[in-house]
Design an enzyme around this catalytic site. Structure first.
Site, PDB file in Angstrom:
ATOM      1  N   SER A 190       0.842  -1.201   0.000  1.00  0.00           N
ATOM      2  CA  SER A 190       0.000   0.000   0.000  1.00  0.00           C
ATOM      3  C   SER A 190       0.873   1.246   0.000  1.00  0.00           C
ATOM      4  O   SER A 190       2.038   1.220   0.437  1.00  0.00           O
ATOM      5  CB  SER A 190      -0.895   0.009   1.249  1.00  0.00           C
ATOM      6  OG  SER A 190      -1.558   1.239   1.415  1.00  0.00           O
ATOM      7  N   TYR A 203      -1.923  -0.874  10.538  1.00  0.00           N
ATOM      8  CA  TYR A 203      -2.058  -1.338   9.152  1.00  0.00           C
ATOM      9  C   TYR A 203      -0.859  -0.898   8.320  1.00  0.00           C
ATOM     10  O   TYR A 203      -0.272  -1.704   7.578  1.00  0.00           O
ATOM     11  CB  TYR A 203      -3.360  -0.779   8.572  1.00  0.00           C
ATOM     12  CG  TYR A 203      -3.585  -1.036   7.110  1.00  0.00           C
ATOM     13  CD1 TYR A 203      -4.103  -2.244   6.656  1.00  0.00           C
ATOM     14  CD2 TYR A 203      -3.310  -0.047   6.158  1.00  0.00           C
ATOM     15  CE1 TYR A 203      -4.332  -2.475   5.306  1.00  0.00           C
ATOM     16  CE2 TYR A 203      -3.527  -0.269   4.806  1.00  0.00           C
ATOM     17  CZ  TYR A 203      -4.039  -1.481   4.382  1.00  0.00           C
ATOM     18  OH  TYR A 203      -4.260  -1.696   3.043  1.00  0.00           O
TER      19      TYR A 203
END
Length: 295
Positions: A190, A203
């Site tokens: 990401s 995360y």
């Protein structure tokens, strides 16, 4: 994906914020999303890039996973996709799209936080397909905590790490004996790996670890003829967003293109990395961030 419509302004191709505020329970569902996500149902056209490949896609029921599974099928691959038990309806819709493309679909309910379930998943893939040509580690968990680290419980931290890292580690290790030379592993990292948002601290940490894992494993497996790469999406309009973020009206507005990506815009990166066109590409992170500059 064939470009039948000619050049299009990427800032205007898909809906832009502000979006209607909408809240869902985790893990979210595609149906009520406004605007509806595009997985390439009407736009993706295959070019036989993955003919007769056997692919395993985790988190393939919706979002990026559904778009990848659909694109792989239209490129000629059979696909086994995982989903949580509560996502059976979503998974069956993805399976329908795969079968509509003339390929075989296998759905497998699986919580990749559990090592035994990961082992059963690989055994099922090998039983169904005989081998695994492409392993896509896409399933992930996040939960926004605007109050920062003090609001991240041990239970949440454990769930994020076990889903995003343990599952990927186990599946790579268990799948390797069944991935032939010429096969590949593609991990989903990401933009958060490089530009962490404070409300997604845990995360983002795992996504940074995925970058390192990808680069290290690629070096380890290069001599075996197995390539390992990752895709680093920016903001993407998936059910995980209304299910894990409290305020999504301006979601994606911060990207230079001024909007979030649609899942269909991520799938071609996975197709390329899985195909023989990427035969000299390993240990790379393909950034698909809508223009956000990364290292």
């Amino acid at each position: 994906m064939k470009d039948a419509e000619g050049p299009q302004d990427p800032t205007q191709r898909y809906p832009r914020p502000d979006f209607p505020q909408q809240d869902q329970q985790y893990p979210g569902w595609t149906g009520p999303m406004d605007p509806p996500p595009d997985h390439g149902e009407e736009s993706y056209r295959g070019s036989e890039l993955l003919t007769d490949r056997k692919a395993l896609v985790t988190g393939g029921d919706s979002g990026i996973g559904r778009a990848v599974a659909l694109a792989f099928a239209r490129e000629g691959a059979d696909v086994l996709l995982t989903h949580l038990a509560s996502e059976e309806e979503e998974a069956q819709e993805t399976a329908r799209l795969i079968e509509e493309a003339g390929r075989r679909a296998v759905t497998f309910p699986c919580d990749i936080r559990d090592e035994a379930q990961c082992r059963m998943l690989i055994e099922t893939a090998v039983s169904e397909f005989g081998r695994i040509d492409v392993l896509v580690n896409n399933a992930a968990y996040q939960m926004s905590q605007p109050d920062g680290i003090m609001a991240i419980s041990t239970d949440q931290f454990d769930r994020v790490v076990r889903t995003n890292l343990y599952g990927m580690f186990w599946l790579c290790k268990m799948a390797l004996p069944h991935i032939p030379a010429g096969g590949s592993i593609i991990n989903t990292t990401s933009v958060q790996a490089y530009k962490p948002s404070p409300h997604l601290l845990d995360y983002a940490m795992t996504k940074g670890a995925i970058v390192t894992f990808t680069q290290g494993l690629a070096q380890m497996l290069a001599s075996d003829g197995i390539r390992v790469n990752a895709v680093a999406p920016g903001p993407v309009w998936t059910p995980l967003i209304p299910a894990t973020m409290p305020d999504i009206q301006e979601f994606g507005k911060q990207s230079p293109l001024g909007r979030p990506a649609q899942p269909a815009e991520m799938a071609p990166a996975y197709v390329f990395l899985a195909s023989s066109n990427a035969s000299f590409i390993t240990g790379e992170i393909m950034n698909a961030t809508g223009g956000t500059p990364l290292p």
